[in-house]
Design an enzyme around this catalytic site. Structure first.
Site, short mmCIF file in Angstrom:
data_model
loop_
_atom_site.label_atom_id
_atom_site.label_comp_id
_atom_site.label_asym_id
_atom_site.label_seq_id
_atom_site.Cartn_x
_atom_site.Cartn_y
_atom_site.Cartn_z
N CYS A 1 -49.60 11.76 -63.17
CA CYS A 1 -50.98 11.70 -63.66
C CYS A 1 -51.05 11.80 -65.17
CB CYS A 1 -51.80 12.82 -63.04
SG CYS A 1 -51.96 12.68 -61.27
N HIS B 1 -57.23 16.11 -67.58
CA HIS B 1 -57.00 15.38 -66.34
C HIS B 1 -57.85 16.02 -65.25
CE1 HIS B 1 -55.32 13.52 -62.91
NE2 HIS B 1 -54.58 14.55 -62.53
N ASN C 1 -59.40 13.05 -57.74
CA ASN C 1 -58.28 12.90 -58.67
C ASN C 1 -57.86 11.43 -58.68
OD1 ASN C 1 -55.84 12.84 -59.99
ND2 ASN C 1 -54.96 14.60 -58.91
N1 ACO Z 1 -59.85 21.56 -45.47
C1 ACO Z 1 -59.80 22.77 -44.91
N2 ACO Z 1 -58.73 23.58 -45.00
C2 ACO Z 1 -57.69 23.14 -45.70
C3 ACO Z 1 -57.66 21.88 -46.33
C4 ACO Z 1 -58.82 21.09 -46.19
N3 ACO Z 1 -58.93 19.87 -46.74
N4 ACO Z 1 -56.49 21.72 -46.95
C5 ACO Z 1 -55.78 22.84 -46.74
N5 ACO Z 1 -56.50 23.70 -45.98
C6 ACO Z 1 -56.13 25.03 -45.53
C7 ACO Z 1 -54.65 25.24 -45.52
O1 ACO Z 1 -54.09 24.76 -44.32
C8 ACO Z 1 -54.54 26.72 -45.66
O2 ACO Z 1 -54.73 27.31 -44.39
P1 ACO Z 1 -53.84 28.55 -43.93
O3 ACO Z 1 -54.12 29.62 -44.95
O4 ACO Z 1 -54.34 28.83 -42.57
O5 ACO Z 1 -52.43 28.05 -44.01
C9 ACO Z 1 -55.75 27.10 -46.51
O6 ACO Z 1 -56.64 25.98 -46.44
C10 ACO Z 1 -55.41 27.38 -47.96
O7 ACO Z 1 -54.53 26.39 -48.41
P2 ACO Z 1 -53.96 26.40 -49.87
O8 ACO Z 1 -53.07 25.21 -50.06
O9 ACO Z 1 -53.42 27.75 -50.20
O10 ACO Z 1 -55.31 26.22 -50.70
P3 ACO Z 1 -55.49 26.29 -52.23
O11 ACO Z 1 -56.52 27.28 -52.59
O12 ACO Z 1 -54.19 26.34 -52.98
O13 ACO Z 1 -56.14 24.87 -52.53
C11 ACO Z 1 -55.49 22.75 -53.37
C12 ACO Z 1 -55.43 23.70 -52.21
C13 ACO Z 1 -56.94 22.33 -53.56
C14 ACO Z 1 -54.64 21.52 -53.06
C15 ACO Z 1 -55.00 23.43 -54.65
O14 ACO Z 1 -53.77 24.05 -54.41
C16 ACO Z 1 -54.84 22.50 -55.80
O15 ACO Z 1 -55.79 21.93 -56.30
N6 ACO Z 1 -53.60 22.33 -56.29
C17 ACO Z 1 -53.35 21.46 -57.41
C18 ACO Z 1 -53.22 20.09 -56.88
C19 ACO Z 1 -53.20 19.10 -57.99
O16 ACO Z 1 -53.71 19.32 -59.07
N7 ACO Z 1 -52.61 17.97 -57.65
C20 ACO Z 1 -52.65 16.87 -58.49
C21 ACO Z 1 -51.61 16.90 -59.50
S1 ACO Z 1 -51.74 15.56 -60.52
C22 ACO Z 1 -50.84 14.27 -59.85
O17 ACO Z 1 -49.87 13.91 -60.40
C23 ACO Z 1 -51.29 13.59 -58.64
#
Ligand code: ACO
Length: 336
Positions: free
Chosen positions: A117, A257, A287
């Protein structure tokens, strides 16, 4: 900086997003998720999805034509075309070459740039070097993605996050002290496994096994990428400012970003900027990877948030792992 020093600046911007909108309510019908979860964790309300006929070069083409028109530059004047993308039309030829042909940019060299990204930040930094070195007069830098094609629509932890779109800028020499002042490009390949598409390359060529194992989709360790992003956004900002001999108080506008509103807000707090001076479009587009910064830039310009002489800082992070930043003293090319 001496007044004879050449600086590259942005002299035209164009964007394109596909028409089809996929809301969080739509996502609720596809995977076990909720609008509330998505908004609370990411700030995303909806995203755009390319039609079956549209590939990355098609999105890039519309954005590029708009950027060229905005710049008052013809395709024939382009010396270099750089397409930053993680979702090329195909492995080769480069999407930049497909774009070069569609644009009719007869004398342009063209290549793709793969830096997760952060690709758009890398693209501007590289494109600006051609101009400051005197080897090119006009450079087109594009960030374009059809992430919907590499997302596993059955994996709720990733499919809710991404969207399709494209943004393009035209770079040329700009007068006075305007233009790209400093840039910082970083990487940590040790974190590559945190965000990757494992198959389809020379390590794991496409096979029935790789397809059955969902290895042609985005795989991400969201928590680790989150921690990494929060750490490097502030670091990159400090580095570009340091290079420019400036401090946080000198920043007028911040274009991060757009991956997650919590990451954006955290970075804004760290840099010490109120949210009215921070670009946000993650709510409407999700994103869009390399397209997120040019999309946010154009919107900020349309809303009159950036004025001539403003110090605009752009920071990206992503797969690689990569991260980087740019400091641009805005050149108001519209009123030149
Ligand atoms: N809906 C409902 N529940 C969900 C979803 C969803 N869409 N996705 C995950 N969950 C659940 C998980 O299964 C987990 O359940 P569990 O606790 O029973 O196991 C719970 O929600 C929490 O999951 P986490 O992964 O810990 O949630 P988190 O608060 O970390 O949020 C997220 C997840 C939004 C992906 C976050 O970690 C994030 O934004 N990370 C950065 C991602 C990013 O920026 N990526 C792009 C990088 S740039 C590129 O190059 C593409």
């Amino acid at each position: 900086m001496g007044c004879n020093e050449i600086r590259a600046g942005i002299v035209g911007v164009g964007t394109y997003v596909p028409e089809r909108v996929l809301t969080n309510a739509d996502m609720e019908n596809m995977v076990a998720t909720s609008d509330e979860w998505i908004r609370a964790r990411t700030g995303i309300r909806e995203r755009r999805v390319a039609s079956a006929e549209e590939a990355t070069s098609d999105l890039a083409l519309v954005a590029s034509r708009r950027a060229l028109e905005d710049a008052g530059v013809s395709a024939g004047e382009l010396d270099v075309i750089i397409v930053a993308t993680n979702t090329p039309d195909m492995l080769f030829p480069a999407t930049a070459c497909l774009l070069q042909d569609k644009l009719g940019a007869a004398k342009a060299g063209a290549f793709d740039l793969l830096a997760g990204c952060t690709g758009f930040i890398y693209g501007i930094a590289v494109g600006a070097q051609f101009i400051t070195a005197g080897t090119a007069r006009t450079v087109l830098v594009v960030g374009a993605e059809t992430l919907s094609r590499i997302v596993n629509w059955k994996d709720r932890s990733t499919c809710v996050l991404f969207g399709d779109g494209a943004g393009a800028v035209v770079l040329r020499r700009v007068p006075g002290d305007r233009g790209v002042i400093s840039s910082v490009l970083r990487s940590d390949g040790g974190g590559g496994h945190l965000l990757h598409m494992p198959a389809g390359g020379s390590r794991q060529p496409a096979s029935v096994e790789t397809i059955t194992a969902n290895m042609h989709y985005v795989h991400m360790n969201g928590r680790e990428v989150f921690k990494f992003a929060v750490r490097v956004m502030g670091e990159a900002a400090d580095e570009v400012l340091h290079q420019a001999g400036m401090g946080r108080e000198d920043i007028d506008f911040f274009i991060p970003h757009q991956a997650n509103i919590r990451i954006i807000e955290h970075a804004a707090r760290k840099i010490g900027l109120p949210m009215e001076r921070v670009a946000v479009n993650v709510d409407r587009y999700g994103n869009t990877s390399t397209a997120s910064i040019p999309l946010a830039l154009e919107e900020a310009l349309q809303r009159g948030k950036i004025a001539d002489g403003d110090n605009v800082i752009m920071i990206g992070f992503g797969a690689g792992l990569t991260w980087g930043g740019l400091l641009v003293k805005w050149y108001d090319y519209k009123n030149r």
